[in-house]
Design a protein around this motif. Structure first.
Motif, short mmCIF file in Angstrom:
data_model
loop_
_atom_site.label_atom_id
_atom_site.label_comp_id
_atom_site.label_asym_id
_atom_site.label_seq_id
_atom_site.Cartn_x
_atom_site.Cartn_y
_atom_site.Cartn_z
N ASN A 1 0.82 -1.21 0.00
CA ASN A 1 0.00 0.00 0.00
C ASN A 1 0.85 1.26 0.00
OD1 ASN A 1 -2.46 -1.33 -0.05
ND2 ASN A 1 -2.69 -1.35 2.18
N SER A 2 1.96 1.24 0.75
CA SER A 2 2.82 2.43 0.78
C SER A 2 3.43 2.69 -0.59
CB SER A 2 3.92 2.27 1.84
OG SER A 2 4.89 1.32 1.44
N GLN A 3 3.79 1.61 -1.29
CA GLN A 3 4.41 1.77 -2.61
C GLN A 3 3.40 2.21 -3.67
OE1 GLN A 3 6.08 -2.14 -3.04
NE2 GLN A 3 7.93 -1.65 -1.88
N LYS A 4 2.17 1.75 -3.54
CA LYS A 4 1.16 2.05 -4.57
C LYS A 4 0.38 3.33 -4.31
CE LYS A 4 0.25 -2.84 -5.61
NZ LYS A 4 -0.74 -3.94 -5.43
N HIS A 5 0.16 3.65 -3.03
CA HIS A 5 -0.81 4.71 -2.72
C HIS A 5 -0.26 5.91 -1.96
CE1 HIS A 5 -3.91 1.97 -4.12
NE2 HIS A 5 -3.48 1.06 -3.27
N PHE A 6 0.93 5.79 -1.35
CA PHE A 6 1.43 6.90 -0.55
C PHE A 6 2.12 7.93 -1.42
CE2 PHE A 6 4.81 9.02 1.86
CZ PHE A 6 4.02 9.64 2.83
N SER B 143 4.33 7.87 13.62
CA SER B 143 3.84 6.55 13.22
C SER B 143 4.73 5.91 12.16
CB SER B 143 2.41 6.66 12.67
OG SER B 143 1.55 7.17 13.65
N SER B 144 4.69 4.58 12.14
CA SER B 144 5.41 3.82 11.12
C SER B 144 4.52 3.69 9.89
CB SER B 144 5.77 2.44 11.66
OG SER B 144 6.14 1.57 10.63
N LEU B 145 5.03 4.13 8.75
CA LEU B 145 4.23 4.18 7.53
C LEU B 145 3.68 2.81 7.13
CD1 LEU B 145 3.24 6.07 5.27
CD2 LEU B 145 5.29 5.47 3.98
N GLU B 146 4.53 1.79 7.11
CA GLU B 146 4.07 0.47 6.65
C GLU B 146 3.10 -0.17 7.64
OE1 GLU B 146 8.14 0.06 8.56
OE2 GLU B 146 7.25 1.34 7.02
N PHE B 147 3.16 0.28 8.91
CA PHE B 147 2.20 -0.26 9.89
C PHE B 147 0.82 0.39 9.70
CE2 PHE B 147 -0.11 -0.01 13.89
CZ PHE B 147 -0.23 -1.36 14.18
N HIS C 1 -3.78 -1.45 7.30
CA HIS C 1 -5.21 -1.63 7.56
C HIS C 1 -5.92 -0.29 7.38
CE1 HIS C 1 -3.09 -0.82 11.37
NE2 HIS C 1 -4.07 0.02 11.59
N ASP C 2 -7.22 -0.35 7.10
CA ASP C 2 -8.05 0.85 6.91
C ASP C 2 -7.38 1.84 5.95
OD1 ASP C 2 -9.79 -0.19 8.84
OD2 ASP C 2 -8.69 0.76 10.47
N LEU C 3 -7.04 1.36 4.77
CA LEU C 3 -6.23 2.15 3.84
C LEU C 3 -6.83 3.53 3.56
CD1 LEU C 3 -3.82 2.41 1.92
CD2 LEU C 3 -5.20 1.29 0.16
N HIS C 4 -8.10 3.58 3.19
CA HIS C 4 -8.70 4.86 2.82
C HIS C 4 -8.64 5.86 3.98
CE1 HIS C 4 -11.41 7.75 0.94
NE2 HIS C 4 -12.09 7.77 2.07
N ASP C 5 -9.02 5.39 5.17
CA ASP C 5 -9.02 6.28 6.34
C ASP C 5 -7.61 6.76 6.68
OD1 ASP C 5 -11.73 5.94 6.50
OD2 ASP C 5 -11.67 4.49 8.14
N GLN C 6 -6.65 5.84 6.58
CA GLN C 6 -5.28 6.20 6.94
C GLN C 6 -4.67 7.18 5.93
OE1 GLN C 6 -4.09 5.64 9.70
NE2 GLN C 6 -5.00 3.82 10.55
N LEU C 7 -4.97 6.99 4.65
CA LEU C 7 -4.47 7.93 3.64
C LEU C 7 -5.07 9.32 3.86
CD1 LEU C 7 -4.54 5.71 0.42
CD2 LEU C 7 -2.50 6.59 1.58
N LEU C 8 -6.34 9.35 4.22
CA LEU C 8 -7.00 10.63 4.50
C LEU C 8 -6.36 11.28 5.72
CD1 LEU C 8 -9.34 12.50 3.67
CD2 LEU C 8 -10.79 11.25 5.29
#
Length: 326
Positions: A49-54, A105-109, A113-120
């Motif tokens: 997720n970090s590689q694709k969406h961050f 916070s640790s990015l990969e952690f 989980h909860d990708l959409h909420d965490q990206l927001l």
């Protein structure tokens, strides 16, 4: 759970099961070889997720480390430096009421989980954002490596790193059922089979990048930071081009930050004596001894000889070396 998310979870599980695995000295019975490093199954999705969406921002600050190499201390120092204008009072500082891992916070952690909420949540963070990672340099998101954001890396003498890792992992709630002896854990460590390992590849990835792009990656050693904290905190301040250096009282501010983040002070804070981080590790276990050379109390002569040879073999010729305090 929707059918789509069920399908994604099944595909993820199938992918993990297809990877090479080894019995791991960690919170999971097995570690999986993923992108050339050993990874917990629970972190693989976060890495993807970090590689694709961050999307990194140019003023982001990333704190990278191999586990148990001074991560907690670096998080405290960097948080205080980056947020000095927001939290200029050292009597009512967030570090007095929150553990450094709660503030950075640790990015990969968080992206596991909860990708959409965490990206927001990440997009709404106060800037400059300060984030942690244990990922090898080669697995960082392209937006991190190709943007103008800064990376500070801390490493530690491989002897002390092993002891700190051993002490830390054996105290995690989920590890009590794993029967690993010190000698078995040491064999894994020597073979590079540890979370985010091999440790030598992890160090060399950031070391080489710091030589190629010194304005992008600042490479620190725990031992150097311990022996002359003020000097190396000043290096961090200058590397980040912090407003602190423009102030007329920069030396006083740096000394105040050093004092705020002293190991003994953080260890004695009530917030770091009880409670858990991510419901896995007690906060007090992030503050064990903070010493240099404690490994001598754990290593047999044959262990010293074996790890010394590995350090020479893996790091020899790189320019990266460590003083062995015994």
């Amino acid at each position: 759970m929707s059918l789509a998310s069920d399908k994604e979870a099944n595909e993820e599980n199938e992918f993990i099961l297809s990877l090479p695995k080894e019995r791991g000295f960690s919170s999971s019975p097995y570690l999986y070889l993923f992108q050339d490093f050993w990874c917990l199954p629970s972190r693989i999705q976060g890495v993807n997720n970090s590689q694709k969406h961050f999307h990194a921002k140019d003023n982001d600050v990333f704190l990278a480390s191999f586990p148990k190499s001074g991560t907690t201390w670096l998080k405290a120092l960097a948080f205080a430096i980056v947020n000095h204008q927001r939290f200029s009072s050292f009597d009512h500082h967030p570090l007095l009421s929150s553990n450094p891992h709660q503030l950075v916070s640790s990015l990969e952690f968080i992206l596991s989980h909860d990708l959409h909420d965490q990206l927001l949540s990440l997009s709404n963070m106060s800037e400059p954002r300060v984030l942690g990672t244990h990922l090898p340099f080669s697995s960082l998101a392209e937006s991190i490596t190709k943007s103008s954001c800064k990376i500070i890396y801390i490493c530690r003498n491989p002897f002390d790193t092993f002891v700190s890792l051993w002490e830390f992992v054996t105290k995690m709630k989920s590890v009590s059922s794993l029967e690993f002896t010190l000698e078995e854990a040491f064999e894994n460590y020597c073979n590079g089979i540890t979370v985010f390992g091999p440790w030598w590849r992890h160090m060399l990835g950031y070391w080489n990048e710091s030589k190629t792009r010194p304005n992008k990656v600042l490479f620190l050693k725990y031992e150097d930071l311990k022996e002359d904290t003020v000097f190396h905190v000043k290096r961090i301040v200058e590397f980040l081009d912090s407003p602190i250096i423009q102030g007329g009282e920069s030396s006083t501010v740096i000394e105040n930050i050093v004092n705020l983040c002293r190991f003994e002070k953080m260890k004695d804070l009530e917030v770091n004596k009880s409670g858990y981080i991510d419901n896995i590790v007690e906060k007090k276990h992030f503050f064990r001894k903070g010493e240099i050379g404690d490994w001598i109390n754990y290593f047999s002569p044959s262990m010293i000889e074996k790890l010394s040879k590995i350090v020479e073999e893996k790091l020899g010729g790189s320019g990266l070396s460590f003083k062995v305090h015994s």
